[in-house]
Write an enzyme that holds these catalytic residues in place. Structure first.
Site: not given
Length: 314
Positions: A15, A77, A99, A127, A129, A167, A227, A269
């Site tokens: 992405c 992240h 990001c 995680h 993030e 996200t 993801n 990723s």
């Protein structure tokens, strides 16, 4: 193996945020030379990490492992403010590859807290993030992982509650949790636009179509890639079986028993070289029908981190 057809999902793979983060490391190496230190995996894929290590990147768990005065890149992240403070305390030259869509969530959470709201953060514990976002205001951000948490979460004032999300979540699963939170807290404040990133949603939309057309879906991605895990979950429908693999080496041929068609996608990723390796395996086994199922066009790009503005690749 009786596979007759291989179908590739599009969009899939890298992405805009991942491309930006990897390019940040490569540009820093080209501009300043190795070693360039990177806190945690720049993106959640070991193949990407190993490739950057070969080019001179040094991955560390914490900034305390970076020599004083060194140069460090923060991963895509996001980080908690305390990490930035630690870097400043060691006089590190920081390049922030967070990001922009993760930064958006941080900004939203901080704004809500400053306005006197308790923030409910929908996501998965542990995680990177989530750790970074909760670190913005540990006493005022509460993690909500599932429907059980929706019913048990406690806030001091049910009229001053706000909501943000990780996200990289499942779009459908998150909608159910968000709807339940809205029912429990009718005055809950929410961002104007979903926090789930466009690439996560696009890849999930594409894999849904893929699952309708194939017997088995292979998702190329790492175990610690949220993801990628969600792609496997979305594809694992009643009529379609789905499996997450790091690379071709993880493919279990028994998964393909009774299947005539295989779908292939990859997490945000995952390098496309890993997908190409799997395609080559099926073609070598006699599969001639390899086609692409295009769900939509994806052409979003992000500017490089401001610390690298003006530096050109190559």
């Amino acid at each position: 193996m009786n596979i007759e057809r291989v179908i590739l999902a599009e969009p899939r793979g890298f992405c805009a945020g991942v491309i930006r983060a990897i390019e940040a490391v490569e540009l820093a190496l080209a501009q300043y030379g190795p070693p360039i230190y990177v806190r945690r995996q720049i993106v959640h894929n070991l193949f990407v990490v190993r490739d950057l290590e070969r080019k001179g990147a040094v991955f560390v768990e914490e900034v305390s492992a970076v020599p004083a005065g060194g140069r460090v890149i923060f991963s895509a992240h996001g980080i908690a403010p305390i990490v930035r403070e630690m870097a400043q305390g060691r006089d590190l030259d920081v390049i922030d590859a967070t990001c922009p869509l993760v930064t958006k969530v941080h900004v939203e959470a901080v704004r809500y807290v400053r306005d006197g709201y308790k923030v409910l953060l929908v996501g998965h514990a542990g995680h990177d993030e989530i750790i970074g976002t909760m670190g913005e205001a540990p006493d005022d951000i509460i993690l909500v992982q599932d429907m059980d948490d929706v019913t048990t979460v406690s806030v001091p004032d049910e009229e001053r509650v706000a909501l943000v999300t990780q996200t990289t979540l499942s779009v459908d699963e998150t909608k159910d949790i968000v709807d339940a939170l809205k029912a429990r807290f009718p005055k809950i404040r929410m961002p104007a636009r979903s926090d789930i990133c466009f690439a996560t949603q696009n890849r999930q939309d594409a894999v849904k179509l893929l699952a309708e057309e194939t017997d088995v879906v292979l998702v190329l991605g790492a175990e610690n890639s949220s993801n990628s895990q969600r792609l496997r979950e979305v594809a694992n429908t009643g009529q379609c079986r789905a499996y997450l693999i790091d690379s071709l080496q993880d493919l279990d041929e028994s998964w393909l028993e009774g299947a005539q068609s295989v779908g292939i996608t990859s997490g945000a990723s995952t390098p496309d070289s890993l997908v190409e390796e799997v395609i080559a395996h099926f073609m070598a086994s006699g599969v001639e029908d390899v086609r692409t199922l295009k769900a939509l066009e994806e052409n979003v790009t992000f500017l490089l981190p401001r610390e690298l503005a003006g530096i050109k690749a190559g």
